[in-house]
Write a protein that holds these residues in place. Structure first.
Motif, PDB file in Angstrom:
ATOM      1  N   MET A   1     -19.087 -46.370 -36.624  1.00  7.14           N
ATOM      2  CA  MET A   1     -17.784 -46.526 -37.261  1.00  7.14           C
ATOM      3  C   MET A   1     -17.685 -47.901 -37.916  1.00  7.14           C
ATOM      4  O   MET A   1     -18.378 -48.850 -37.519  1.00  7.14           O
ATOM      5  N   ILE A   2     -16.797 -47.994 -38.902  1.00  8.80           N
ATOM      6  CA  ILE A   2     -16.561 -49.251 -39.605  1.00  8.80           C
ATOM      7  C   ILE A   2     -15.064 -49.321 -39.938  1.00  8.80           C
ATOM      8  O   ILE A   2     -14.444 -48.280 -40.219  1.00  8.80           O
ATOM      9  N   PRO A   3     -14.451 -50.505 -39.901  1.00 12.87           N
ATOM     10  CA  PRO A   3     -13.036 -50.589 -40.303  1.00 12.87           C
ATOM     11  C   PRO A   3     -12.853 -50.175 -41.762  1.00 12.87           C
ATOM     12  O   PRO A   3     -13.728 -50.408 -42.601  1.00 12.87           O
ATOM     13  N   VAL A   4     -11.708 -49.585 -42.045  1.00 12.69           N
ATOM     14  CA  VAL A   4     -11.367 -49.311 -43.442  1.00 12.69           C
ATOM     15  C   VAL A   4     -11.131 -50.623 -44.167  1.00 12.69           C
ATOM     16  O   VAL A   4     -11.626 -50.841 -45.283  1.00 12.69           O
TER      17      VAL A   4
ATOM     18  N   TRP B   1      -2.316 -43.004 -39.430  1.00 10.22           N
ATOM     19  CA  TRP B   1      -3.475 -43.665 -40.031  1.00 10.22           C
ATOM     20  C   TRP B   1      -4.210 -44.502 -38.999  1.00 10.22           C
ATOM     21  O   TRP B   1      -3.603 -45.179 -38.164  1.00 10.22           O
ATOM     22  N   VAL B   2      -5.536 -44.466 -39.053  1.00 15.28           N
ATOM     23  CA  VAL B   2      -6.380 -45.238 -38.145  1.00 15.28           C
ATOM     24  C   VAL B   2      -7.323 -46.102 -38.993  1.00 15.28           C
ATOM     25  O   VAL B   2      -7.918 -45.617 -39.963  1.00 15.28           O
ATOM     26  N   ASN B   3      -7.446 -47.360 -38.622  1.00 15.53           N
ATOM     27  CA  ASN B   3      -8.277 -48.297 -39.376  1.00 15.53           C
ATOM     28  C   ASN B   3      -9.745 -48.169 -38.981  1.00 15.53           C
ATOM     29  O   ASN B   3     -10.374 -49.115 -38.494  1.00 15.53           O
ATOM     30  N   ALA B   4     -10.297 -46.998 -39.189  1.00 21.54           N
ATOM     31  CA  ALA B   4     -11.712 -46.768 -38.883  1.00 21.54           C
ATOM     32  C   ALA B   4     -12.179 -45.502 -39.589  1.00 21.54           C
ATOM     33  O   ALA B   4     -11.460 -44.499 -39.614  1.00 21.54           O
ATOM     34  N   VAL B   5     -13.350 -45.582 -40.178  1.00 29.65           N
ATOM     35  CA  VAL B   5     -14.026 -44.408 -40.738  1.00 29.65           C
ATOM     36  C   VAL B   5     -15.477 -44.456 -40.298  1.00 29.65           C
ATOM     37  O   VAL B   5     -15.986 -45.499 -39.866  1.00 29.65           O
TER      38      VAL B   5
ATOM     39  N   PRO C   1     -15.886 -35.416 -36.930  1.00 29.83           N
ATOM     40  CA  PRO C   1     -15.250 -36.513 -36.197  1.00 29.83           C
ATOM     41  C   PRO C   1     -14.069 -37.083 -36.967  1.00 29.83           C
ATOM     42  O   PRO C   1     -14.068 -37.108 -38.196  1.00 29.83           O
ATOM     43  N   HIS C   2     -13.045 -37.522 -36.214  1.00 29.19           N
ATOM     44  CA  HIS C   2     -11.885 -38.124 -36.863  1.00 29.19           C
ATOM     45  C   HIS C   2     -12.336 -39.384 -37.599  1.00 29.19           C
ATOM     46  O   HIS C   2     -13.097 -40.183 -37.070  1.00 29.19           O
ATOM     47  N   GLY C   3     -11.855 -39.527 -38.829  1.00 26.30           N
ATOM     48  CA  GLY C   3     -12.238 -40.672 -39.635  1.00 26.30           C
ATOM     49  C   GLY C   3     -13.458 -40.446 -40.491  1.00 26.30           C
ATOM     50  O   GLY C   3     -13.906 -41.368 -41.183  1.00 26.30           O
ATOM     51  N   HIS C   4     -13.998 -39.232 -40.493  1.00 21.06           N
ATOM     52  CA  HIS C   4     -15.135 -38.953 -41.373  1.00 21.06           C
ATOM     53  C   HIS C   4     -14.601 -38.467 -42.717  1.00 21.06           C
ATOM     54  O   HIS C   4     -13.892 -37.459 -42.789  1.00 21.06           O
ATOM     55  N   VAL C   5     -14.941 -39.190 -43.781  1.00 22.14           N
ATOM     56  CA  VAL C   5     -14.421 -38.925 -45.121  1.00 22.14           C
ATOM     57  C   VAL C   5     -15.556 -38.355 -45.971  1.00 22.14           C
ATOM     58  O   VAL C   5     -16.416 -39.097 -46.460  1.00 22.14           O
ATOM     59  N   ASP C   6     -15.545 -37.052 -46.136  1.00 21.87           N
ATOM     60  CA  ASP C   6     -16.594 -36.345 -46.864  1.00 21.87           C
ATOM     61  C   ASP C   6     -15.997 -35.817 -48.165  1.00 21.87           C
ATOM     62  O   ASP C   6     -15.150 -34.921 -48.141  1.00 21.87           O
TER      63      ASP C   6
ATOM     64  N   SER D   1     -19.282 -42.197 -44.058  1.00 17.01           N
ATOM     65  CA  SER D   1     -18.295 -42.068 -45.125  1.00 17.01           C
ATOM     66  C   SER D   1     -18.576 -43.050 -46.261  1.00 17.01           C
ATOM     67  O   SER D   1     -18.393 -42.733 -47.439  1.00 17.01           O
ATOM     68  N   VAL D   2     -18.999 -44.259 -45.903  1.00 13.86           N
ATOM     69  CA  VAL D   2     -19.300 -45.272 -46.916  1.00 13.86           C
ATOM     70  C   VAL D   2     -20.542 -44.870 -47.700  1.00 13.86           C
ATOM     71  O   VAL D   2     -20.617 -45.049 -48.927  1.00 13.86           O
ATOM     72  N   GLU D   3     -21.533 -44.327 -46.994  1.00  6.51           N
ATOM     73  CA  GLU D   3     -22.724 -43.839 -47.686  1.00  6.51           C
ATOM     74  C   GLU D   3     -22.368 -42.726 -48.662  1.00  6.51           C
ATOM     75  O   GLU D   3     -22.833 -42.707 -49.818  1.00  6.51           O
ATOM     76  N   LEU D   4     -21.503 -41.808 -48.244  1.00  8.53           N
ATOM     77  CA  LEU D   4     -21.082 -40.718 -49.123  1.00  8.53           C
ATOM     78  C   LEU D   4     -20.276 -41.244 -50.313  1.00  8.53           C
ATOM     79  O   LEU D   4     -20.390 -40.712 -51.424  1.00  8.53           O
ATOM     80  N   PHE D   5     -19.463 -42.273 -50.084  1.00 11.27           N
ATOM     81  CA  PHE D   5     -18.726 -42.913 -51.167  1.00 11.27           C
ATOM     82  C   PHE D   5     -19.691 -43.376 -52.259  1.00 11.27           C
ATOM     83  O   PHE D   5     -19.465 -43.146 -53.465  1.00 11.27           O
ATOM     84  N   ALA D   6     -20.760 -44.046 -51.854  1.00 12.89           N
ATOM     85  CA  ALA D   6     -21.714 -44.592 -52.815  1.00 12.89           C
ATOM     86  C   ALA D   6     -22.520 -43.513 -53.534  1.00 12.89           C
ATOM     87  O   ALA D   6     -23.126 -43.782 -54.576  1.00 12.89           O
ATOM     88  N   GLU D   7     -22.510 -42.299 -52.995  1.00 13.19           N
ATOM     89  CA  GLU D   7     -23.247 -41.189 -53.619  1.00 13.19           C
ATOM     90  C   GLU D   7     -22.348 -40.304 -54.484  1.00 13.19           C
ATOM     91  O   GLU D   7     -22.837 -39.382 -55.148  1.00 13.19           O
TER      92      GLU D   7
END
Length: 298
Positions: A175-178, A209-213, A75-80, A217-223
């Motif tokens: 989704m969550i805002p960046v 750029w889109v203000n949403a991820v 999905p667009h905005g998924h940061v892996d 993505s946030v969970e992966l950030f923390a890992e």
């Protein structure tokens, strides 16, 4: 003059970007592979760095990560971070095929989230002959603990778990805002993060750029933990650029991580915050040092 490029990842996703030929170089040139940080796109000052490097005899391949900007992926905005690391390695493979590139002299550049990625890539891919890591994320969990109030963690983890269960049942990812101007939930909950991304959005009405991820993505950030890879980078030359007043990727964490790197290595500490490293006087100070590092080691 830069050229539009696109290439496919090993799993078939098309990534898009720019190629900057090295200026004033006869024959195949040293080349830098570059991508941006968390949710960011190449128009957010990567063109400034690439243009500077190009003028100093370094070709540059600049691209948007999958699921972001002009690149494909769903999905667009998924940061892996793992997929983005693989994207760097695919970008290196593509750069090796381009006219004007010396495949034996490829370096990598990353900033913020991708500053962590290049630490990992340099440790595992020996095609990389030099690396610059600017204001990098070195430890996701500790950085997240500093960004998110302790009393919010239980609720956030419950949301991670609920999102995972819903996705397993076929629901679209949460989704969550960046960034958020007020005190609402966001992936990067700092005032300077809001200022950086909002300024880009206002000055680039056609931005990709889109203000949403995705919340995932946030969970992966923390890992995500690039730190353990740093001692394995040597003997590949590593330059790390630290913003002294950085509280998004905290300077004390980055400085401690730098101490674990083997030689050859170089440290540049800028008297600024995280996003100041991209522009103005800090760019004027940092870009020449980075270009010199690549030129000497490539």
């Amino acid at each position: 003059m830069r050229e539009n490029i696109e290439f496919r990842t090993e799993d078939g996703v098309t990534l898009r970007g720019w190629f900057y030929p090295a200026q004033g170089v006869a024959g195949p040139a040293p080349t830098i592979v570059m991508a941006h940080g968390f949710s960011a796109v190449r128009e957010m000052h990567l063109d400034d760095f690439a243009e500077y490097f190009s003028r100093h005899g370094l070709a540059c391949l600049v691209y948007d990560h999958r699921n972001l900007g002009a690149s494909d992926g769903s999905p667009h905005g998924h940061v892996d971070p793992v997929a983005q690391i693989r994207g760097y390695r695919d970008a290196i493979s593509h750069a090796e095929t381009l006219p004007g590139v010396d495949p034996a002299r490829i370096g990598i550049w990353g900033s913020s989230y991708s500053g962590g990625h290049v630490l990992v890539v340099a440790a595992i891919d020996r095609r990389v002959k030099a690396v610059v890591s600017q204001v990098p994320l070195v430890g996701g969990l500790e950085a997240a603990r500093r960004l998110i109030r302790g009393d919010y963690w239980a609720g956030l983890r419950a949301n991670f778990d609920a999102d995972r269960r819903a996705r397993l049942q076929g629901a679209a990812p949460a989704m969550i805002p960046v960034v958020d101007e007020g005190n609402g939930p966001s992936a990067l909950p700092t005032p300077d993060s809001w200022a950086f991304f909002d300024n880009h959005r206002r000055t680039h009405p056609d931005t990709t750029w889109v203000n949403a991820v995705t919340l995932h993505s946030v969970e992966l950030f923390a890992e995500y933990e690039p730190w353990p890879h740093i001692p394995r980078i040597g003997p590949t030359p590593l330059m790390m650029v630290v913003a002294r007043d950085d509280h998004l990727t905290p300077a004390d964490m980055t400085l401690a991580a730098y101490e674990t790197a083997l030689e050859p290595k170089s440290l540049l500490v800028l008297p600024c915050g995280h996003f100041d490293a991209y522009t103005g006087a800090m760019f004027a100070r940092s870009a020449p040092a980075q270009a010199d590092w690549f030129s000497r080691h490539l």
